[in-house]
Design a protein around this motif. Structure first.
Motif, mmCIF file in Angstrom:
data_model
loop_
_atom_site.group_PDB
_atom_site.id
_atom_site.type_symbol
_atom_site.label_atom_id
_atom_site.label_comp_id
_atom_site.label_asym_id
_atom_site.label_seq_id
_atom_site.Cartn_x
_atom_site.Cartn_y
_atom_site.Cartn_z
ATOM 1 N N LEU A 178 0.835 -1.207 0.000
ATOM 2 C CA LEU A 178 0.000 0.000 0.000
ATOM 3 C C LEU A 178 0.868 1.257 0.000
ATOM 4 C CD1 LEU A 178 -2.768 -1.101 2.541
ATOM 5 C CD2 LEU A 178 -2.975 -0.875 0.047
ATOM 6 N N LEU A 179 1.919 1.199 0.815
ATOM 7 C CA LEU A 179 2.819 2.341 0.931
ATOM 8 C C LEU A 179 3.502 2.624 -0.400
ATOM 9 C CD1 LEU A 179 3.884 4.051 3.432
ATOM 10 C CD2 LEU A 179 5.978 2.710 3.161
ATOM 11 N N LEU A 180 4.010 1.572 -1.048
ATOM 12 C CA LEU A 180 4.692 1.745 -2.328
ATOM 13 C C LEU A 180 3.721 2.266 -3.382
ATOM 14 C CD1 LEU A 180 7.056 -1.370 -2.599
ATOM 15 C CD2 LEU A 180 7.719 1.031 -2.417
ATOM 16 N N TYR A 181 2.488 1.759 -3.323
ATOM 17 C CA TYR A 181 1.496 2.238 -4.295
ATOM 18 C C TYR A 181 1.262 3.731 -4.109
ATOM 19 C CZ TYR A 181 -2.835 3.066 -6.739
ATOM 20 O OH TYR A 181 -3.772 3.583 -7.573
ATOM 21 N N TYR A 182 1.074 4.126 -2.838
ATOM 22 C CA TYR A 182 0.826 5.537 -2.558
ATOM 23 C C TYR A 182 2.013 6.378 -3.007
ATOM 24 C CZ TYR A 182 0.002 9.862 -0.063
ATOM 25 O OH TYR A 182 -0.176 11.181 0.236
ATOM 26 N N LEU A 183 3.203 5.928 -2.621
ATOM 27 C CA LEU A 183 4.419 6.684 -2.920
ATOM 28 C C LEU A 183 4.629 6.842 -4.427
ATOM 29 C CD1 LEU A 183 6.915 7.769 -1.194
ATOM 30 C CD2 LEU A 183 8.102 5.783 -2.126
ATOM 31 N N LEU A 184 4.446 5.752 -5.175
ATOM 32 C CA LEU A 184 4.782 5.770 -6.600
ATOM 33 C C LEU A 184 3.692 6.407 -7.461
ATOM 34 C CD1 LEU A 184 6.450 2.265 -7.057
ATOM 35 C CD2 LEU A 184 7.554 4.471 -7.370
ATOM 36 N N PHE A 185 2.437 6.238 -7.031
ATOM 37 C CA PHE A 185 1.352 6.658 -7.930
ATOM 38 C C PHE A 185 0.533 7.840 -7.422
ATOM 39 C CE2 PHE A 185 2.366 2.387 -9.193
ATOM 40 C CZ PHE A 185 2.351 2.472 -10.571
ATOM 41 N N LYS A 186 0.730 8.240 -6.167
ATOM 42 C CA LYS A 186 -0.105 9.312 -5.639
ATOM 43 C C LYS A 186 0.682 10.529 -5.173
ATOM 44 C CE LYS A 186 -3.825 6.990 -6.255
ATOM 45 N NZ LYS A 186 -4.588 7.350 -7.463
ATOM 46 N N SER B 233 4.026 13.436 -5.961
ATOM 47 C CA SER B 233 4.824 13.995 -7.057
ATOM 48 C C SER B 233 6.216 13.363 -7.064
ATOM 49 C CB SER B 233 4.923 15.510 -6.923
ATOM 50 O OG SER B 233 5.606 15.842 -5.742
ATOM 51 N N PHE B 234 6.678 12.966 -5.865
ATOM 52 C CA PHE B 234 7.958 12.253 -5.804
ATOM 53 C C PHE B 234 7.878 10.963 -6.628
ATOM 54 C CE2 PHE B 234 10.613 9.019 -3.624
ATOM 55 C CZ PHE B 234 11.854 9.573 -3.876
ATOM 56 N N GLY B 235 6.739 10.263 -6.497
ATOM 57 C CA GLY B 235 6.547 9.016 -7.234
ATOM 58 C C GLY B 235 6.549 9.256 -8.734
ATOM 59 N N LEU B 236 5.937 10.343 -9.133
ATOM 60 C CA LEU B 236 5.899 10.685 -10.560
ATOM 61 C C LEU B 236 7.318 10.868 -11.095
ATOM 62 C CD1 LEU B 236 3.820 11.298 -12.801
ATOM 63 C CD2 LEU B 236 4.111 13.720 -12.242
ATOM 64 N N LYS B 237 8.149 11.554 -10.273
ATOM 65 C CA LYS B 237 9.549 11.765 -10.670
ATOM 66 C C LYS B 237 10.271 10.428 -10.795
ATOM 67 C CE LYS B 237 10.195 16.317 -8.605
ATOM 68 N NZ LYS B 237 10.616 16.986 -7.368
ATOM 69 N N ILE B 238 10.048 9.583 -9.803
ATOM 70 C CA ILE B 238 10.719 8.275 -9.813
ATOM 71 C C ILE B 238 10.333 7.505 -11.077
ATOM 72 C CG2 ILE B 238 10.823 6.018 -8.651
ATOM 73 C CD1 ILE B 238 12.329 8.299 -7.285
ATOM 74 N N ARG B 239 9.035 7.476 -11.364
ATOM 75 C CA ARG B 239 8.578 6.696 -12.516
ATOM 76 C C ARG B 239 9.110 7.287 -13.812
ATOM 77 N NH1 ARG B 239 2.923 6.677 -12.981
ATOM 78 N NH2 ARG B 239 2.735 8.281 -11.390
#
Lengths: 311, 344
Positions: free
Chosen positions: A158-166, A168-174
């Motif tokens: 759940l945490l990884l989902y939130y971090l990566l997809f919800k 702006s940091f996740g957006l940068k990572i992706r």
């Protein structure tokens, strides 16, 4: 089959979901920054070996799990050095580290325990009965009477989902996994992030192995992983590099495995070897099924070099 | 890397020196591991490097190991030319062994000159068939060959177990294996120790070299591997080359399995693949897929294997130390390459 047998069998699906999903999330995390780490099977074996040995001698599960993670980090360090720093082909490094880690895990156990008639054993991770919820008929004993790592794994997803997809940091990572050059131009530290996420990914693989020894078998053997690491790569592709879908895929494969054990226990008139082939055949079929709409990070498997001309 | 620059003898010597350094570094790490295990490091090095040459039987044993490692290495090298990683050589080897055992057990009372070629052909075909599955998955669905070939390995393990415990099971043995193949299906032995199988490797090395480096097919294969877009634009049918190379690799690995049954075990034995596949992958990468250089790397690694086995017997050092040293060796060799490329 009575009520207790049925619930304990279905409970095993959640137990087996853990190594599959932790390993797959490890692969996913690296893949999201463009690093395809195929050393999973070996890292899991090393993690299982280290975790078993530490828990066996110290009696502490926390230390055991942490040493599994530690071994994962160690091999992750090699992965990121060779693949990200020296930009050697990720698949070659991954295969070599798989061989290295397989040797390492096996050597560790052989040197410390040696060859014994009966393998030494640790008690499985204690189960935590969640008050009230575990009283619900059928669902309670299956879902709310598990060890801590089962819950932690779901939290990590759940945490990884939130971090990566919800975020702006996740957006940068992706974006690093999709187009590292563009990400670099936007001021994202591509190299640092590749190092960090390769390490996190490998640590998760080590944890997956640790759980196999401490939460599933209670012993260490050289066949403890037996293909689950490779299947996890397929689960990651099936799960479209998304933590929540990976959880679904892991549940599916855990279900297949439990089904195989159940059919064996029921002594169906099929040779057990054919039953044992099933998970691998199903994995091949799933790879075919997902191939049509496989969504992968576009820069997956490609080293990033600022000076190179080609994209 | 460009065709314009001419490599001189000095360049070769320089490269050799760098590689020796990388190999020495791997041995250095192995020495450190031996130290932490309170072992005699120098005795360890001596055992690893000299056991193969210490006696004629030991040398023959080295050659026995060399044959499957080399052939499986070739099975990895052919697809490597098109940048495909045939990690499935293990399963292809086992299927070849299954085919050879089936021929050797069922066809009795036939002269060797009929049954031997038949046995080896069946082994070759079985290996190729086993590789055809990942090849088709690659061609039609673009399924990653690393995963699909590995999955085929696991299926083959259970298949061997099924056959070794099936109708052909040797009930007198306490371990899963089939009854022996007929005596005419066994490879003749030349001299006192070395069988004909190892001669195959030399012939295949030459053949493999010509196919990969002197034929149109080999040229197209390598072109599609090094620059698929350019190769495609020059009219090379890149889409079928990679799957075809997998099938060819499978055939060679299958032949290795057949030779092991016909020349060494005389039956199908569970676990007979040893860890040849891992070694074959490393020696092939080290030889950069070149079949002639592969002769050298395969022999070097067979030597390490014999030495590591001797170490386990005489010093009680777990065999796994060889696996660690060998994988590190390749990683260090590539490190040297990467550093040299940067300097250029």
């Amino acid at each position: 089959m009575n009520y207790a047998e049925l619930t304990s069998l279905l409970g095993y699906i959640l137990v087996l979901m853990v190594p599959y999903s932790l390993a797959s999330m490890g692969i996913m995390v690296g893949g999201r920054v463009g690093v395809f780490n195929v050393s999973t099977e070996g890292v899991m074996l090393s993690g299982a070996s280290a975790a078993f040995l530490v828990t066996y001698f110290s009696g502490s599960y926390t230390l055991g799990i942490l040493s599994g993670i530690g071994v994962g980090l160690l091999i992750g360090l090699m992965m990121t050095f060779f693949a990200n720093k020296l930009k050697i082909d990720q698949f070659i490094v991954g295969i070599l580290l798989y061989i290295f880690a397989t040797g390492f895990g096996s050597l560790l156990y052989k040197e410390i325990i040696g060859i014994t008639l009966y393998p030494p054993r640790v008690n499985l991770l204690p189960r935590i009965k969640i008050p009230l919820l575990s009283q619900i008929p059928y669902l309670g004993p299956i879902l709310f009477n598990q060890d801590a790592i089962v819950y932690i794994t779901i939290l990590i997803a759940l945490l990884l989902y939130y971090l990566l997809f919800k975020t702006s940091f996740g957006l940068k990572i992706r974006s690093i996994g999709e187009n590292p050059r563009a990400a670099d131009a936007l001021g994202i530290n591509v190299f640092l992030m590749r190092h960090i996420f390769t390490l996190i990914g490998s640590a998760l693989m080590g944890m997956a192995g640790a759980y196999l020894a401490l939460g599933f078998t209670g012993i260490y053997t050289n066949t403890i992983v037996s293909g689950r690491g490779w299947i996890s790569i397929a689960i990651t592709i099936f799960g479209r590099w998304n933590p929540l879908w990976i959880l679904v895929g892991a549940l599916l494969f855990a279900g297949v495995e439990v089904l195989v054990y159940t059919l064996q226990a029921m002594e169906v008139s099929m040779p057990y070897q054919v039953l044992m082939m099933l998970p691998f055949i199903i994995t091949l079929l799933i790879l075919i099924y997902t191939s049509r709409k496989a969504e992968m990070p576009a820069a997956l498997g490609k080293p990033y070099d600022r000076e190179s001309i080609e994209e | 890397m460009t065709a314009v620059s001419k490599t001189t003898v000095k360049d070769y010597l320089k490269a050799a020196a760098y590689y020796l350094l990388a190999i020495a570094a791997a041995f250095g790490v192995a020495g450190l591991i031996l130290l932490t295990m309170h072992q005699d490091v120098l005795l360890g090095y001596k055992t690893i490097l000299t056991t193969s040459f210490s006696s004629l039987p030991n040398f023959a044993l080295t050659i026995f190991k060399f044959t499957p490692i080399y052939l499986m290495g070739l099975g990895f090298s052919i697809p490597l030319a098109s940048r495909k990683f045939n990690v499935g050589i293990e399963g292809q080897f086992l299927l070849g062994a299954v085919g050879a055992a089936a021929v050797g057990i069922t066809l009795t009372g036939m002269p060797g000159y009929i049954i031997l070629p038949l046995l080896l052909t069946v082994a070759l075909i079985m290996g190729a068939i086993w590789a055809t599955v990942p090849a088709l998955l690659l061609y039609f669905f673009r399924v990653n060959e690393i995963i699909s070939t590995i999955l085929m390995n696991f299926i083959s393990f259970y298949l061997v177990d099924l056959i070794a415990l099936g109708p052909w099971r040797d009930v007198t043995a306490g371990y899963p294996m089939t009854i022996p193949i007929s005596s005419s299906a066994r490879l003749p032995i030349i001299g006192s120790q070395i069988n004909i199988g190892s001669l195959f490797t030399i012939a295949l090395a030459v053949l493999g070299f010509f196919i990969l480096y002197r034929s149109t097919f080999g040229y197209e294969l390598r072109a599609s591997g090094s620059n698929p877009i350019a190769a495609f634009k020059f009219g090379i049918k890149t889409s079928y080359l990679a799957p075809l190379s997998l099938v060819l690799g499978g055939a060679v690995a299958g032949l290795a399995g057949g030779l092991e049954v016909s020349g060494l075990y005389f039956r199908l034995v569970e676990g007979m693949q040893s860890n040849y596949a891992n070694l074959a992958i490393i020696v092939s990468l080290m030889a950069r897929g070149n079949p002639v250089a592969l002769l050298l790397t395969s022999f070097f690694f067979s030597m390490i294997e014999i030495g590591a086995n001797a170490m386990q017997r005489t010093m009680g050092t777990p065999y796994e130390i060889a696996l660690i040293t060998e994988s590190l060796m390749m990683l260090f060799v590539m490190t040297v390459d990467a550093i040299r490329q940067k300097r250029r």
